[in-house]
Scaffold this active site. Structure first.
Site, PDB file in Angstrom:
ATOM      1  CE  LYS A  83      -3.937  -2.211   1.727  1.00 46.66           C
ATOM      2  NZ  LYS A  83      -3.879  -3.855   1.772  1.00 46.66           N
TER       3      LYS A  83
HETATM    4  C1  LIG Z   1      -4.489  -4.709   1.497  1.00 48.78           C
HETATM    5  C2  LIG Z   1      -3.851  -6.098   1.447  1.00 48.78           C
HETATM    6  C3  LIG Z   1      -3.962  -7.099   0.365  1.00 48.78           C
HETATM    7  C4  LIG Z   1      -5.405  -6.968  -0.354  1.00 48.78           C
HETATM    8  O1  LIG Z   1      -5.330  -6.089  -1.424  1.00 48.78           O
HETATM    9  P1  LIG Z   1      -6.767  -5.452  -2.043  1.00 48.78           P
HETATM   10  O2  LIG Z   1      -6.352  -4.111  -2.876  1.00 48.78           O
HETATM   11  O3  LIG Z   1      -7.598  -4.925  -0.951  1.00 48.78           O
HETATM   12  O4  LIG Z   1      -7.288  -6.452  -2.785  1.00 48.78           O
HETATM   13  C5  LIG Z   1      -3.282  -8.257   0.395  1.00 48.78           C
HETATM   14  N1  LIG Z   1      -2.154  -8.494   0.985  1.00 48.78           N
HETATM   15  C6  LIG Z   1      -1.933  -7.354   1.926  1.00 48.78           C
HETATM   16  C7  LIG Z   1      -0.481  -7.891   2.531  1.00 48.78           C
HETATM   17  C8  LIG Z   1      -2.594  -6.295   2.077  1.00 48.78           C
HETATM   18  O5  LIG Z   1      -1.943  -5.236   3.000  1.00 48.78           O
END
Ligand SMILES: *Cc1c(COP(=O)(O)O)cnc(C)c1O
Length: 492
Positions: free
Chosen positions: A108
């Protein structure tokens, strides 16, 4: 100029700046681009990463020039990411796109290091002088990434809501120790869906928004419902493709991607890349025991009337996958009335059924399966035994599903697995998967893991051990609006 419309009503079109500042449309829909411009992938080959990111972003964000975006990307990632933002690793048996080299060790960061810069530019362009109150519901990783991303952002305040007891110890400590005057961290007595629904309600609450306006605040969102969150993620699909070409894949050949999925943001970025001309084969949607997306893609029925289970991959513990709405809109050819209707059904009945044609479109572009915690753990153990590479529990769900896909279909198209987090964020679970009883203490676990896999603990995780806990707010899920009011009242 490219404009954006709500997925639920296409009567108004707004600019990228407005879409980024608003986060969510007033009718509850998400902002989607009017159309997709094609990119000539070959022309991106050999470009420096910041430039490549800028070229892709400039096609998605109307009104932004590539030069300006290059500046935003360089500034946003400076000192926070290595030169190669998202390295593609061949472990010996699989291709892993490591997306976790940012400040909070999860993917993210790639978007949240840029979002504050997008918001600052948007506020300036639109002549907005209110302070921005950024809200984020988090299943563990968005929260910290938002707090870090906005740490030095002038005129912005960040409030993060996470499910009480629903995140890993390291994720909790990352948020609870956050320094900085503009940070608010609050546990919600509920699960992630409760937190996300609460945030969406706050956005739709006209009275609450008036109250905030009167005190000089305007709301925005740091969740992947925000267009500014989604756009940077499209860039790494292009980068990964070019890395594969550099390693011998033919330019123009299809490439599959396997994505550990929760809110459907990361994988939707892959669909956007396809719409922009990247030769994407199947997008493999990997879920944990919360397999609602698997069921939806396989049957066309989205049924949220089931318990949300806690798993070793907490960032994927989600039943209401917000960004699926953008994909329904896209693959139905922009049928807002249909999307509005399905979302109304979801609110009223907890379920909806997609029309046959739409279900078929999903099956054409996506493949979906889920893996249990045991299957993911077995994958961590196998990968480490065979190659010495350690997967985090989310990426391991992806690895297990990637294997199921190959077995079920016999498809020999090459595949890239998106690695969404560092294994050190989930050290106890990774140790258990490797057959080691994890020590009580989180940092002992990190050190044990580090010794075992011979990789250094990322510095921002190691330093949590000595940081004081600064946040201990906790609210009922019905009191999130009140909490937000109090923030504005205290600061006004
Ligand atoms: C947020 C997250 C996901 C999922 O991603 P999305 O965009 O919500 O589908 C998967 N793995 C980790 C480690 C995350 O932080």
């Amino acid at each position: 100029m490219l404009l954006y419309t709500s997925t639920r009503k296409d009567s108004t079109y707004i600019s990228a700046d407005e879409a980024i500042l608003r986060g969510l449309a007033p009718d509850g829909g998400l902002y989607a681009p009017q159309y997709f411009s094609k990119i000539d992938v070959e022309q991106l080959a050999g470009m420096a990463r910041a430039r490549l990111w800028a070229e892709v972003l400039s096609k998605l964000l109307g009104g932004y020039a590539a030069d300006e975006l290059e500046n935003i990307v360089s500034t946003g990632y400076k000192g926070k990411f290595p030169e190669i933002i998202a390295p593609l690793i061949n472990t010996g048996d699989i291709n892993v796109l490591e997306l976790f080299h940012g400040p909070t060790s999860a993917f993210k960061d790639i978007a949240l290091c840029l979002l504050p810069l997008f918001m600052a530019r948007a506020a300036k362009k639109l002549g907005i002088d209110e302070k921005i109150l950024v809200l984020a519901a988090t299943s563990g990783d968005t929260g910290k990434a938002a707090l870090e991303g906005f740490r030095d952002a002038q005129g912005a305040l960040v409030a993060v809501f996470y499910p009480h007891g629903g995140v890993s110890r390291a994720q909790y400590l990352q948020m609870a120790t956050q320094r900085g005057e503009n940070a608010r961290v609050c546990a919600v007595l509920g699960n992630f869906d409760d937190a996300q629904t609460g945030v969406k309600r706050i956005f739709a609450d006209a009275e609450l928004n008036d109250y905030l306006r009167a005190r000089g605040y305007r709301l925005s969102s740091a969740n992947s419902i925000n267009l500014g969150r989604l756009a940077p993620q499209v860039a790494y699909y292009f980068a990964a493709y070019l890395d594969m070409v550099a390693r011998g894949m033919d330019m123009g050949e299809k490439l599959n991607f396997c994505v550990p999925t929760g809110n459907f943001g990361d994988i939707l970025a892959g669909e956007y890349a396809r719409q922009m001309g990247l030769p994407v084969g199947k997008l493999i949607c990997a879920s944990n025991e919360n397999n609602i997306l698997t069921d939806f893609i396989n049957t066309g029925v989205y049924d949220a009337r089931r318990p949300l289970l806690k798993t070793d991959s907490p960032s994927m513990d989600i039943l209401i996958s917000s960004n699926l709405e953008r994909c329904l809109h896209l693959l139905s050819g922009g049928d807002c009335a249909l999307v509005d209707n399905m979302m109304a059904r979801l609110r009223a009945d907890g379920a909806y059924t997609a029309p046959e044609l739409l279900t078929r479109a999903f099956k054409r572009d996506f493949y979906a399966a889920n893996a249990t915690g045991d299957e993911a753990a077995a994958e961590i153990a196998r990968e480490f035994r065979e190659t010495g590479y350690a997967l985090d529990p989310h990426t391991a769900v992806g690895a297990a599903v990637m294997r199921k896909y190959a077995e079920a279909t016999g498809d020999e198209t090459q595949c890239v697995l998106l690695s969404t987090a560092s294994p050190f964020k989930f050290s106890p679970a990774v140790l258990r998967a490797l057959g080691i009883t994890p020590p009580e203490d989180e940092f002992e676990c990190m050190r044990a893991l580090s010794d075992l896999i011979n990789v250094d603990i990322p510095a921002p995780l190691a330093e949590l051990e000595i940081l004081p806990v600064l946040h201990n707010d906790i609210v009922e899920k019905t009191d999130m609006g009140e909490y937000v009011k109090n923030i504005a009242a205290a600061r006004a």
